[in-house]
Design a protein around this motif. Structure first.
Motif, PDB file in Angstrom:
ATOM      1  N   ALA A   1      12.123  14.860  -1.546  1.00 53.27           N
ATOM      2  CA  ALA A   1      12.817  16.597  -1.424  1.00 53.27           C
ATOM      3  C   ALA A   1      14.083  16.152  -1.162  1.00 53.27           C
ATOM      4  O   ALA A   1      14.742  17.210  -0.650  1.00 53.27           O
ATOM      5  N   ARG A   2      14.044  15.303  -0.115  1.00 57.03           N
ATOM      6  CA  ARG A   2      15.505  15.187   1.528  1.00 57.03           C
ATOM      7  C   ARG A   2      16.439  14.829   1.116  1.00 57.03           C
ATOM      8  O   ARG A   2      17.013  15.093   1.365  1.00 57.03           O
ATOM      9  N   GLN A   3      16.583  13.787  -0.043  1.00 60.75           N
ATOM     10  CA  GLN A   3      17.877  13.215   0.094  1.00 60.75           C
ATOM     11  C   GLN A   3      18.498  12.549   0.777  1.00 60.75           C
ATOM     12  O   GLN A   3      19.482  13.474   0.983  1.00 60.75           O
ATOM     13  N   PRO A   4      17.359  11.840   1.905  1.00 63.58           N
ATOM     14  CA  PRO A   4      18.630  11.085   2.946  1.00 63.58           C
ATOM     15  C   PRO A   4      19.586   9.627   2.264  1.00 63.58           C
ATOM     16  O   PRO A   4      19.507   9.999   1.571  1.00 63.58           O
ATOM     17  N   ASP A   5      20.480  10.690   3.565  1.00 60.44           N
ATOM     18  CA  ASP A   5      21.373   9.472   3.042  1.00 60.44           C
ATOM     19  C   ASP A   5      21.322   7.953   3.464  1.00 60.44           C
ATOM     20  O   ASP A   5      22.269   7.064   3.391  1.00 60.44           O
ATOM     21  N   VAL A   6      20.308   7.608   4.209  1.00 56.00           N
ATOM     22  CA  VAL A   6      19.991   6.264   4.531  1.00 56.00           C
ATOM     23  C   VAL A   6      18.864   5.615   4.941  1.00 56.00           C
ATOM     24  O   VAL A   6      18.394   6.834   5.548  1.00 56.00           O
ATOM     25  N   VAL A   7      18.274   4.954   4.546  1.00 57.87           N
ATOM     26  CA  VAL A   7      16.135   4.712   4.451  1.00 57.87           C
ATOM     27  C   VAL A   7      15.758   3.388   5.155  1.00 57.87           C
ATOM     28  O   VAL A   7      17.209   3.037   4.979  1.00 57.87           O
ATOM     29  N   MET A   8      15.479   3.963   6.412  1.00 58.39           N
ATOM     30  CA  MET A   8      15.091   2.644   7.295  1.00 58.39           C
ATOM     31  C   MET A   8      13.321   2.277   7.089  1.00 58.39           C
ATOM     32  O   MET A   8      12.763   3.709   6.908  1.00 58.39           O
ATOM     33  N   LEU A   9      13.383   1.016   6.529  1.00 55.57           N
ATOM     34  CA  LEU A   9      11.812   1.407   5.772  1.00 55.57           C
ATOM     35  C   LEU A   9      10.827  -0.233   7.117  1.00 55.57           C
ATOM     36  O   LEU A   9      11.248  -1.085   6.280  1.00 55.57           O
ATOM     37  N   ASP A  10       9.693   0.147   7.385  1.00 62.59           N
ATOM     38  CA  ASP A  10       9.150  -1.033   7.607  1.00 62.59           C
ATOM     39  C   ASP A  10       8.331  -1.848   6.109  1.00 62.59           C
ATOM     40  O   ASP A  10       7.570  -0.897   5.148  1.00 62.59           O
ATOM     41  N   LEU A  11       7.636  -3.550   5.820  1.00 63.61           N
ATOM     42  CA  LEU A  11       7.610  -3.702   4.568  1.00 63.61           C
ATOM     43  C   LEU A  11       5.827  -3.248   4.912  1.00 63.61           C
ATOM     44  O   LEU A  11       5.615  -2.977   3.451  1.00 63.61           O
ATOM     45  N   GLY A  12       5.589  -3.508   5.647  1.00 64.72           N
ATOM     46  CA  GLY A  12       3.949  -3.400   6.440  1.00 64.72           C
ATOM     47  C   GLY A  12       3.541  -2.310   6.377  1.00 64.72           C
ATOM     48  O   GLY A  12       3.151  -1.661   7.437  1.00 64.72           O
ATOM     49  N   LEU A  13       3.146  -1.569   5.376  1.00 66.81           N
ATOM     50  CA  LEU A  13       2.677  -0.175   5.031  1.00 66.81           C
ATOM     51  C   LEU A  13       1.442  -0.335   4.872  1.00 66.81           C
ATOM     52  O   LEU A  13       0.769  -0.514   4.452  1.00 66.81           O
ATOM     53  N   PRO A  14       0.505   0.726   5.170  1.00 65.05           N
ATOM     54  CA  PRO A  14      -0.965   1.489   4.849  1.00 65.05           C
ATOM     55  C   PRO A  14      -1.829   1.481   3.648  1.00 65.05           C
ATOM     56  O   PRO A  14      -2.516   0.349   3.496  1.00 65.05           O
ATOM     57  N   ASP A  15      -0.337   1.993   2.833  1.00 59.90           N
ATOM     58  CA  ASP A  15      -1.260   2.203   1.760  1.00 59.90           C
ATOM     59  C   ASP A  15      -0.019   1.140   0.296  1.00 59.90           C
ATOM     60  O   ASP A  15      -0.797   1.121  -0.873  1.00 59.90           O
ATOM     61  N   MET A  16       1.259   0.371   0.598  1.00 66.21           N
ATOM     62  CA  MET A  16       1.587  -0.381  -0.123  1.00 66.21           C
ATOM     63  C   MET A  16       2.755  -1.189   0.193  1.00 66.21           C
ATOM     64  O   MET A  16       3.126  -0.644   1.253  1.00 66.21           O
ATOM     65  N   ASP A  17       2.517  -1.872  -0.916  1.00 64.43           N
ATOM     66  CA  ASP A  17       4.239  -2.870   0.423  1.00 64.43           C
ATOM     67  C   ASP A  17       5.502  -1.988   0.073  1.00 64.43           C
ATOM     68  O   ASP A  17       5.665  -1.653  -0.519  1.00 64.43           O
ATOM     69  N   GLY A  18       6.090  -2.548   1.492  1.00 67.43           N
ATOM     70  CA  GLY A  18       7.306  -2.155   1.464  1.00 67.43           C
ATOM     71  C   GLY A  18       8.044  -2.654   0.276  1.00 67.43           C
ATOM     72  O   GLY A  18       9.621  -1.529   0.172  1.00 67.43           O
ATOM     73  N   VAL A  19       7.656  -3.424  -0.828  1.00 66.41           N
ATOM     74  CA  VAL A  19       8.780  -3.985  -0.906  1.00 66.41           C
ATOM     75  C   VAL A  19       8.831  -2.916  -2.477  1.00 66.41           C
ATOM     76  O   VAL A  19      10.180  -2.261  -3.495  1.00 66.41           O
ATOM     77  N   GLU A  20       7.667  -2.980  -3.051  1.00 74.68           N
ATOM     78  CA  GLU A  20       7.231  -1.133  -3.652  1.00 74.68           C
ATOM     79  C   GLU A  20       7.742  -0.112  -3.498  1.00 74.68           C
ATOM     80  O   GLU A  20       8.509   0.762  -4.274  1.00 74.68           O
ATOM     81  N   VAL A  21       7.685   0.047  -3.032  1.00 77.12           N
ATOM     82  CA  VAL A  21       8.846   1.374  -2.464  1.00 77.12           C
ATOM     83  C   VAL A  21      10.368   1.290  -2.383  1.00 77.12           C
ATOM     84  O   VAL A  21      11.269   2.180  -3.080  1.00 77.12           O
ATOM     85  N   ILE A  22      10.517  -0.490  -2.158  1.00 79.84           N
ATOM     86  CA  ILE A  22      12.264  -0.436  -2.242  1.00 79.84           C
ATOM     87  C   ILE A  22      12.436  -0.029  -4.007  1.00 79.84           C
ATOM     88  O   ILE A  22      13.228   0.932  -4.464  1.00 79.84           O
ATOM     89  N   LYS A  23      11.534  -0.665  -4.447  1.00 81.02           N
ATOM     90  CA  LYS A  23      11.402  -0.379  -6.266  1.00 81.02           C
ATOM     91  C   LYS A  23      11.518   1.005  -6.532  1.00 81.02           C
ATOM     92  O   LYS A  23      12.439   1.243  -7.821  1.00 81.02           O
ATOM     93  N   GLY A  24      10.667   1.332  -5.896  1.00 80.71           N
ATOM     94  CA  GLY A  24      10.459   3.265  -6.463  1.00 80.71           C
ATOM     95  C   GLY A  24      11.441   3.625  -6.142  1.00 80.71           C
ATOM     96  O   GLY A  24      12.160   4.229  -7.448  1.00 80.71           O
ATOM     97  N   LEU A  25      12.615   3.365  -4.832  1.00 78.05           N
ATOM     98  CA  LEU A  25      13.290   4.599  -4.640  1.00 78.05           C
ATOM     99  C   LEU A  25      14.765   3.608  -5.975  1.00 78.05           C
ATOM    100  O   LEU A  25      15.645   4.586  -6.035  1.00 78.05           O
ATOM    101  N   ARG A  26      15.089   2.096  -5.972  1.00 82.59           N
ATOM    102  CA  ARG A  26      15.665   1.897  -6.824  1.00 82.59           C
ATOM    103  C   ARG A  26      15.752   2.291  -8.501  1.00 82.59           C
ATOM    104  O   ARG A  26      16.668   1.761  -9.342  1.00 82.59           O
ATOM    105  N   SER A  27      15.170   2.705  -8.702  1.00 80.51           N
ATOM    106  CA  SER A  27      14.872   3.528  -9.270  1.00 80.51           C
ATOM    107  C   SER A  27      15.531   5.027  -9.739  1.00 80.51           C
ATOM    108  O   SER A  27      15.923   4.960 -11.622  1.00 80.51           O
TER     109      SER A  27
END
Length: 227
Positions: A43-69
């Motif tokens: 929705a917001r199209q950020p210029d940079v993402v700062m990401l913690d790996l230890g998230l309550p609902d999923m591993d941060g690596v999965e978020v990275i993969k989702g973004l990189r898709s």
């Protein structure tokens, strides 16, 4: 205004990051979990993402993969995980840099500025044939390197390693990726191959091989070319 998406479930750290980033005129969005992060990123199209790996609902690596898709936005990982394999997993998934908690705010902001600069730099286009540095030049088409007005002879393996690094300027290339690309292996016990060949490249190209300016090591993770 540069927009930063902070993905972190520690409210105190989120508050500190928002205060420090807004004070430096960054726009900030915050997400406490992976699902919110993926939704906000779209929705917001950020210029940079700062990401913690230890998230309550999923591993941060999965978020990275989702973004990189769908996006090449720089991803700066913030994590208390210090094991090399954890860092490599995040980098292999597509993260651009990794900062281990606890970190100094000055270091984090410096890494953020570097990530933003890399997106502003003009990347090497497919048709690029030359790379110039203050100490040597590389002709990708002729597969030649010149230093101090003379040709530097590289072995095919040295050339392959150098080509991967210089065509990804400023980006950390993991050991696993280099091993796979150059030798067709991913075993960690083959990293001695990399150390030997990188040492040879530095002897041939760097003014001071013991303190390299261009071929930079990220211990336990990989290498990057800084032009």
């Amino acid at each position: 205004m540069t927009r930063v998406l902070v993905v972190e479930d520690d409210p105190q750290l989120v508050r500190a990051l928002i205060i420090n980033l807004q004070a430096r005129r960054y726009g900030v969005d915050a997400a406490p979990d992976g699902a919110t992060a993926l939704r906000l990123a779209a929705a917001r199209q950020p210029d940079v993402v700062m990401l913690d790996l230890g998230l309550p609902d999923m591993d941060g690596v999965e978020v990275i993969k989702g973004l990189r898709s769908w996006t090449r936005v720089p991803i700066l990982v913030l994590s208390a995980r210090q094991a090399s394999e954890e860092k490599v997993a995040a980098l292999d998934a597509g993260a651009d840099d990794y900062v281990t908690k606890p970190f100094s705010m000055d270091e984090l902001l410096a890494r953020l500025r570097a990530a933003v600069r890399r997106t502003e730099d003009v990347p090497l286009a497919t048709g690029t044939t030359r790379v110039e540095t203050a100490d040597f030049s590389i002709d990708l088409l002729a597969r030649k390197v010149r230093k101090d007005s003379r040709d530097i002879r590289l072995t095919p393996t040295e050339w392959h390693l150098l080509e991967i690094l210089i065509t990804n300027p400023g980006r950390l290339i993991t050991q696993k990726h280099l091993l796979q690309e150059v030798w067709g292996v991913t075993q960690g016990n083959k990293t001695n191959y990399l150390r030997v060949y990188m040492a040879q490249l530095r002897r041939k190209l760097e003014a001071d091989p013991a303190h390299p300016r261009y071929l930079i090591t990220e211990p336990g993770m990989g290498y990057r070319f800084e032009g």
